[in-house]
Design a protein around this motif. Structure first.
Motif, PDB file in Angstrom:
ATOM      1  N   MET A   1      14.970  -0.768 -11.871  1.00  0.00           N
ATOM      2  CA  MET A   1      13.901  -1.754 -11.664  1.00  0.00           C
ATOM      3  C   MET A   1      13.452  -1.710 -10.202  1.00  0.00           C
ATOM      4  O   MET A   1      13.533  -2.677  -9.451  1.00  0.00           O
ATOM      5  CB  MET A   1      14.395  -3.143 -12.035  1.00  0.00           C
ATOM      6  N   ASN A   2      12.968  -0.542  -9.803  1.00  0.00           N
ATOM      7  CA  ASN A   2      12.553  -0.323  -8.424  1.00  0.00           C
ATOM      8  C   ASN A   2      11.475   0.751  -8.398  1.00  0.00           C
ATOM      9  O   ASN A   2      11.005   1.203  -9.461  1.00  0.00           O
ATOM     10  CB  ASN A   2      13.745   0.068  -7.553  1.00  0.00           C
ATOM     11  N   VAL A   3      11.086   1.195  -7.203  1.00  0.00           N
ATOM     12  CA  VAL A   3      10.014   2.176  -7.068  1.00  0.00           C
ATOM     13  C   VAL A   3      10.387   3.496  -7.731  1.00  0.00           C
ATOM     14  O   VAL A   3       9.574   4.099  -8.450  1.00  0.00           O
ATOM     15  CB  VAL A   3       9.669   2.383  -5.577  1.00  0.00           C
ATOM     16  N   ALA A   4      11.605   3.972  -7.494  1.00  0.00           N
ATOM     17  CA  ALA A   4      12.038   5.232  -8.107  1.00  0.00           C
ATOM     18  C   ALA A   4      12.045   5.128  -9.628  1.00  0.00           C
ATOM     19  O   ALA A   4      11.655   6.069 -10.337  1.00  0.00           O
ATOM     20  CB  ALA A   4      13.429   5.615  -7.601  1.00  0.00           C
ATOM     21  N   GLY A   5      12.489   3.991 -10.147  1.00  0.00           N
ATOM     22  CA  GLY A   5      12.544   3.811 -11.592  1.00  0.00           C
ATOM     23  C   GLY A   5      11.170   3.815 -12.238  1.00  0.00           C
ATOM     24  O   GLY A   5      10.973   4.419 -13.290  1.00  0.00           O
ATOM     25  N   ILE A   6      10.202   3.160 -11.604  1.00  0.00           N
ATOM     26  CA  ILE A   6       8.869   3.110 -12.215  1.00  0.00           C
ATOM     27  C   ILE A   6       8.190   4.475 -12.145  1.00  0.00           C
ATOM     28  O   ILE A   6       7.385   4.814 -13.019  1.00  0.00           O
ATOM     29  CB  ILE A   6       8.008   2.020 -11.541  1.00  0.00           C
ATOM     30  N   ILE A   7       8.523   5.294 -11.136  1.00  0.00           N
ATOM     31  CA  ILE A   7       7.994   6.661 -11.093  1.00  0.00           C
ATOM     32  C   ILE A   7       8.490   7.446 -12.297  1.00  0.00           C
ATOM     33  O   ILE A   7       7.725   8.173 -12.950  1.00  0.00           O
ATOM     34  CB  ILE A   7       8.405   7.350  -9.773  1.00  0.00           C
TER      35      ILE A   7
ATOM     36  N   PHE B   1       0.834  -1.205   0.000  1.00  0.00           N
ATOM     37  CA  PHE B   1       0.000   0.000   0.000  1.00  0.00           C
ATOM     38  C   PHE B   1       0.867   1.252   0.000  1.00  0.00           C
ATOM     39  O   PHE B   1       0.587   2.215  -0.725  1.00  0.00           O
ATOM     40  CB  PHE B   1      -0.912  -0.012   1.225  1.00  0.00           C
ATOM     41  N   ARG B   2       1.920   1.247   0.801  1.00  0.00           N
ATOM     42  CA  ARG B   2       2.833   2.395   0.826  1.00  0.00           C
ATOM     43  C   ARG B   2       3.479   2.616  -0.540  1.00  0.00           C
ATOM     44  O   ARG B   2       3.579   3.762  -1.014  1.00  0.00           O
ATOM     45  CB  ARG B   2       3.916   2.155   1.875  1.00  0.00           C
TER      46      ARG B   2
ATOM     47  N   LYS C   1       9.262  -6.533  -1.687  1.00  0.00           N
ATOM     48  CA  LYS C   1       9.334  -5.219  -1.049  1.00  0.00           C
ATOM     49  C   LYS C   1       9.041  -4.089  -2.035  1.00  0.00           C
ATOM     50  O   LYS C   1       8.805  -2.960  -1.626  1.00  0.00           O
ATOM     51  CB  LYS C   1      10.696  -5.000  -0.408  1.00  0.00           C
ATOM     52  N   PHE C   2       9.061  -4.401  -3.325  1.00  0.00           N
ATOM     53  CA  PHE C   2       8.742  -3.414  -4.348  1.00  0.00           C
ATOM     54  C   PHE C   2       7.303  -3.518  -4.843  1.00  0.00           C
ATOM     55  O   PHE C   2       6.869  -2.698  -5.647  1.00  0.00           O
ATOM     56  CB  PHE C   2       9.681  -3.563  -5.561  1.00  0.00           C
ATOM     57  N   TRP C   3       6.564  -4.516  -4.402  1.00  0.00           N
ATOM     58  CA  TRP C   3       5.220  -4.741  -4.920  1.00  0.00           C
ATOM     59  C   TRP C   3       4.304  -3.544  -4.681  1.00  0.00           C
ATOM     60  O   TRP C   3       4.350  -2.904  -3.630  1.00  0.00           O
ATOM     61  CB  TRP C   3       4.589  -5.951  -4.238  1.00  0.00           C
ATOM     62  N   THR C   4       3.473  -3.257  -5.665  1.00  0.00           N
ATOM     63  CA  THR C   4       2.351  -2.341  -5.468  1.00  0.00           C
ATOM     64  C   THR C   4       1.157  -3.146  -4.958  1.00  0.00           C
ATOM     65  O   THR C   4       1.205  -4.374  -4.873  1.00  0.00           O
ATOM     66  CB  THR C   4       1.970  -1.650  -6.776  1.00  0.00           C
TER      67      THR C   4
END
Length: 279
Positions: free
Chosen positions: A138-144, A71-72, A224-227
């Motif tokens: 391939m992480n949260v920052a990258g997908i943003i 969720f975060r 830990k990267f899951w949406t």
């Protein structure tokens, strides 16, 4: 005869609208009622109402911290992407559209962005993942970063089209009064663009929050990267028989974006009215 045709047309229109509403509402109702039912009740009937307020499905979800992390991640990805695009897209459209007549480089920039609308995701999917992998994105920052880049073409196109309805005379009057370029944009143009900015924000929020393909390609290597959408997908795979928990996870993933849509829908109506008064 004319009255009969008009009545038949109205009946046809309302019939189509009612069918559309049912197609949207019925799955949501099924998810809602089954989230508060035990597996035994779900096995008996998907459509029956729960016999009581069964909350063990949600308790099972909250026993593990994975759903909080997911969720975060969804909130961070969606909020950061929306903040950047809300600032970047209108001013990019303003700079390109207001200067493309007198400066060919702005015209080339605008056309370059418009061409991006005609490139399907399937055509750029593999090169995008290869580049992101080599750049360690391939992480949260990258997908943003990918979401911001992917929303630029359509966002600039929509904002640029809306800018055509705002007369340049307002800006010229502001320049005569001593206002600078960015001051004119921020105090005069941006408030008038509120309806289209909110429209683009709603569209991007619905897409980013509910997107499955990009997170699956870029974030599925580690939990830990899951949406939230990825969590629901992997939860369903791991717990195929626990339908109550699955429906509960569906409901939790739906609620935040539904609340956001309801709030922003009111904003866009207010923005349209405000724009009409100012015009």
């Amino acid at each position: 005869m004319a009255a009969a045709k008009k009545r038949l047309l109205n009946i046809s229109i309302y019939t189509v609208l009612i069918l559309g509403i049912l197609i949207i509402i019925v799955p949501m109702v099924i998810v809602l009622i089954n989230a508060f039912k035990s597996n035994m009740e779900i096995a008996e009937s998907y459509f029956s109402l729960p016999t009581g307020f069964y909350t063990k499905n949600f308790e099972q979800l909250f026993e593990k911290n994975d759903i909080f992390y997911s969720f975060r991640n969804s909130v961070v990805i969606t909020v950061v992407s929306l903040l950047v695009t809300t600032i970047l897209l209108p001013i990019t459209a303003y700079g390109a559209c207001r200067h493309m007549v007198h400066n060919r480089w702005f015209r080339y920039l605008y056309y370059f962005l418009i061409i991006g609308l005609f490139v399907p995701f399937q055509a750029k999917m593999i090169p995008l993942i290869i580049i992101a992998s080599r750049l360690n994105l391939m992480n949260v920052a990258g997908i943003i970063v990918v979401y911001i880049a992917s929303s630029t073409c359509e966002g600039v196109f929509l904002c640029g089209g809306y800018l055509q309805s705002i007369p340049p005379d307002m800006e010229e009057a502001a320049y005569i009064d001593g206002s600078g370029y960015f001051g004119t944009y921020w105090r005069i143009i941006f408030p008038l663009m509120k309806p289209i900015v909110v429209t683009v924000a709603i569209q991007n929020a619905l897409w980013i929050w509910n997107d499955f393909m990009l997170p699956l390609l870029m974030l599925n290597k580690s939990s830990k990267f899951w949406t939230l959408i990825l969590y629901v997908y992997n939860f369903k795979t791991a717990y195929q028989t626990d339908y109550g928990a699955i429906f509960a996870s569906f409901l939790l993933s739906m609620l935040p974006i539904m609340v956001f849509y309801i709030i922003m829908q009111r904003k866009i109506v207010g923005g349209l009215i405000s724009g009409a008064v100012k015009g």
